[in-house]
Enzyme design. Structure first.
Site, PDB file in Angstrom:
ATOM      1  N   LYS A   1     -41.310 -24.013  -4.850  1.00 53.72           N
ATOM      2  CA  LYS A   1     -42.481 -24.124  -3.971  1.00 53.72           C
ATOM      3  C   LYS A   1     -42.980 -25.553  -3.867  1.00 53.72           C
ATOM      4  O   LYS A   1     -43.492 -25.960  -2.830  1.00 53.72           O
ATOM      5  CB  LYS A   1     -43.607 -23.186  -4.438  1.00 53.72           C
ATOM      6  CG  LYS A   1     -43.277 -21.743  -4.138  1.00 53.72           C
ATOM      7  CD  LYS A   1     -44.455 -20.814  -4.192  1.00 53.72           C
ATOM      8  CE  LYS A   1     -43.983 -19.402  -3.865  1.00 53.72           C
ATOM      9  NZ  LYS A   1     -44.984 -18.382  -4.025  1.00 53.72           N
TER      10      LYS A   1
ATOM     11  N   LYS B   1     -34.185 -15.471  -0.647  1.00 51.91           N
ATOM     12  CA  LYS B   1     -34.862 -14.170  -0.745  1.00 51.91           C
ATOM     13  C   LYS B   1     -35.851 -14.006   0.407  1.00 51.91           C
ATOM     14  O   LYS B   1     -36.423 -14.980   0.906  1.00 51.91           O
ATOM     15  CB  LYS B   1     -35.550 -14.009  -2.104  1.00 51.91           C
ATOM     16  CG  LYS B   1     -36.840 -14.769  -2.257  1.00 51.91           C
ATOM     17  CD  LYS B   1     -37.675 -14.209  -3.409  1.00 51.91           C
ATOM     18  CE  LYS B   1     -39.047 -14.846  -3.396  1.00 51.91           C
ATOM     19  NZ  LYS B   1     -40.175 -13.993  -3.506  1.00 51.91           N
TER      20      LYS B   1
ATOM     21  N   LYS C   1     -42.798 -13.636   1.955  1.00 50.34           N
ATOM     22  CA  LYS C   1     -43.876 -13.406   2.915  1.00 50.34           C
ATOM     23  C   LYS C   1     -44.624 -14.671   3.296  1.00 50.34           C
ATOM     24  O   LYS C   1     -45.219 -14.730   4.340  1.00 50.34           O
ATOM     25  CB  LYS C   1     -44.819 -12.313   2.443  1.00 50.34           C
ATOM     26  CG  LYS C   1     -45.609 -12.529   1.185  1.00 50.34           C
ATOM     27  CD  LYS C   1     -46.599 -11.372   1.082  1.00 50.34           C
ATOM     28  CE  LYS C   1     -46.564 -10.673  -0.250  1.00 50.34           C
ATOM     29  NZ  LYS C   1     -47.067 -11.491  -1.347  1.00 50.34           N
TER      30      LYS C   1
HETATM   31  P1  ATP Z   1     -44.462 -15.376  -1.564  1.00 50.18           P
HETATM   32  O1  ATP Z   1     -43.450 -15.448  -0.487  1.00 50.18           O
HETATM   33  O2  ATP Z   1     -45.864 -15.678  -1.130  1.00 50.18           O
HETATM   34  O3  ATP Z   1     -44.035 -16.009  -2.856  1.00 50.18           O
HETATM   35  P2  ATP Z   1     -43.528 -12.828  -2.185  1.00 50.18           P
HETATM   36  O4  ATP Z   1     -43.054 -12.233  -0.938  1.00 50.18           O
HETATM   37  O5  ATP Z   1     -42.543 -13.359  -3.155  1.00 50.18           O
HETATM   38  O6  ATP Z   1     -44.622 -13.882  -1.882  1.00 50.18           O
HETATM   39  P3  ATP Z   1     -45.246 -11.696  -4.198  1.00 50.18           P
HETATM   40  O7  ATP Z   1     -46.644 -11.265  -4.010  1.00 50.18           O
HETATM   41  O8  ATP Z   1     -45.047 -12.996  -4.880  1.00 50.18           O
HETATM   42  O9  ATP Z   1     -44.417 -11.705  -2.863  1.00 50.18           O
HETATM   43  O10 ATP Z   1     -44.458 -10.576  -4.974  1.00 50.18           O
HETATM   44  C1  ATP Z   1     -44.801  -9.227  -5.081  1.00 50.18           C
HETATM   45  C2  ATP Z   1     -43.653  -8.470  -5.694  1.00 50.18           C
HETATM   46  O11 ATP Z   1     -42.575  -8.382  -4.762  1.00 50.18           O
HETATM   47  C3  ATP Z   1     -43.069  -9.138  -6.950  1.00 50.18           C
HETATM   48  O12 ATP Z   1     -42.806  -8.145  -7.926  1.00 50.18           O
HETATM   49  C4  ATP Z   1     -41.791  -9.757  -6.461  1.00 50.18           C
HETATM   50  O13 ATP Z   1     -40.822  -9.852  -7.481  1.00 50.18           O
HETATM   51  C5  ATP Z   1     -41.366  -8.787  -5.383  1.00 50.18           C
HETATM   52  N1  ATP Z   1     -40.532  -9.439  -4.373  1.00 50.18           N
HETATM   53  C6  ATP Z   1     -40.896 -10.471  -3.570  1.00 50.18           C
HETATM   54  N2  ATP Z   1     -39.898 -10.819  -2.738  1.00 50.18           N
HETATM   55  C7  ATP Z   1     -38.857  -9.982  -3.026  1.00 50.18           C
HETATM   56  C8  ATP Z   1     -37.537  -9.830  -2.505  1.00 50.18           C
HETATM   57  N3  ATP Z   1     -37.102 -10.603  -1.522  1.00 50.18           N
HETATM   58  N4  ATP Z   1     -36.750  -8.865  -3.009  1.00 50.18           N
HETATM   59  C9  ATP Z   1     -37.192  -8.054  -4.011  1.00 50.18           C
HETATM   60  N5  ATP Z   1     -38.430  -8.151  -4.552  1.00 50.18           N
HETATM   61  C10 ATP Z   1     -39.255  -9.093  -4.069  1.00 50.18           C
END
Ligand code: ATP
Ligand code: LTN
Length: 327
Positions: free
Chosen positions: A111, A194, A197
């Protein structure tokens, strides 16, 4: 009964990775455990936020969690900033983790390096200390998360063990729970990254609230490769393997077995899109109902925060006592 804790940031629209990697297990694990689930708004502040948008996202994410199946009667569902013990314990965690350990976190490196002109807050660096506080405050046994959070749960264990050995038995050392299928949902356009969001609107991200027609299109345009055989091989065929993993997470069948049903990419894309749309349909319908009454959601969250504070207060008091702070 075992205690389960997990958190999710109100940092953008919920996507398929969040759902398959984490929330499906959140929902399952509330059946046989004492589950505590948290919308981690303080974590979202590590990146600059628009106040009105953050407020709206926080309530809507809670509504989505309920729509996915988190039952606020059965589980404790709350917002992190409404339980002040989280940032209070985080300071003790910051003083128990080293600069070197925090510097090795891949999430921080990713990040902070992504755009070198961007503001990198100190909070982005100390983020895992707050996450450790979240988890340890509830004497947590299990933490259901996606694969990208493996390292953060690991550092939480290290912090708990170090604190316990310095100041005496204080914290339960938690374990991660990562699903077999769906632990790492990749971007449909960039299958080496990955699905995320905070990337904003992207043709490679499938959102939980997205229109079925758009979802179908995104799967149709998913990047595969120039060969044509369907096999599960993450290194050689990341795009195809991602589709098989998603289909596997939706159907419960192993990705290798699913691969043998297909000779071409087209039908695999169509079936995966259909399975995802069917999985999302009831969630979208339930969300639409809940969205009409944000005041009721906020009331439920307040009740959740009051419930959470009972445990969090006890554990914080234990940690303060053991480290030598006045009661
Ligand atoms: P950001 O993009 O803002 O980092 P994020 O999409 O990674 O956000 P988080 O709120 O950080 O979402 O994560 C919430 C949950 O979703 C965590 O348990 C994380 O491991 C899971 N997660 C996030 N992205 C993925 C993905 N691409 N595949 C599987 N699990 C995911
Ligand atoms: N860092 C996590 C969100 C998070 C979390 C937690 C997950 C904050 N606190 C406690 C599990 C347990 C993320 O970015 N996915």
């Amino acid at each position: 009964m075992k205690r389960v804790f997990s958190g999710i940031q109100p940092s953008g629209d919920l996507h398929l990775g969040n759902l398959l990697g984490a929330l499906v297990n959140w929902s399952k694990m509330q059946e046989d455990n004492d589950a505590v689930y948290c919308v981690v708004d303080l974590h979202a502040l590590t990146l600059p936020q628009e106040p009105d948008v953050l407020r709206k996202n926080t309530v809507e994410l809670a509504q989505l969690l309920i729509a996915v199946g988190i039952d606020p009667e059965r589980s404790t569902l709350f917002v992190q900033s409404q339980v002040p013990q989280h940032p209070q314990l985080a300071w003790l965690m910051e003083c128990t983790v080293s600069y070197g350990e925090l510097s090795r976190m891949t999430a921080f490196k990713d990040k902070s390096n992504r755009d070198t002109t961007k503001f990198v807050s100190a909070g982005l660096f100390t983020y895992p200390a707050l996450q450790a506080a979240d988890i340890l405050l509830y004497d947590t046994d299990f933490v259901p998360v996606g694969d990208d959070q493996r390292q953060h749960v690991e550092i939480t264990r290290d912090i708990a063990e170090r604190f316990n050995s310095r100041y005496g038995e204080t914290f339960v050392v938690p374990e991660h729970v990562i699903p077999e299928a769906g632990a790492r949902v990749m971007d449909l356009q960039k299958p080496d990254r990955k699905m995320s969001k905070s990337e904003g609107e992207s043709p490679g991200t499938v959102f939980v609230l997205e229109d079925p027609k758009k979802i179908e299109k995104k799967f149709k345009r998913a990047v595969t490769d120039s060969e044509s055989d369907v096999r599960f091989d993450i290194a050689e065929k990341p795009g195809v393997s991602n589709l098989l993993s998603i289909l596997s997470a939706c159907t419960g069948e192993a990705p290798e077995d699913l691969a043998s049903n297909y000779e071409q990419y087209g039908p695999l894309k169509t079936d995966t899109a259909e399975a995802v749309i069917e999985l999302l349909r009831p969630i979208q319908a339930r969300f639409a109902e809940l969205q009409s009454d944000p005041a009721e959601t906020q009331r439920l969250l307040r009740v959740g925060a009051d419930k959470a504070q009972v445990v969090a207060g006890e554990v914080l008091a234990r940690a303060k006592r053991n480290i030598g702070l006045l009661a």
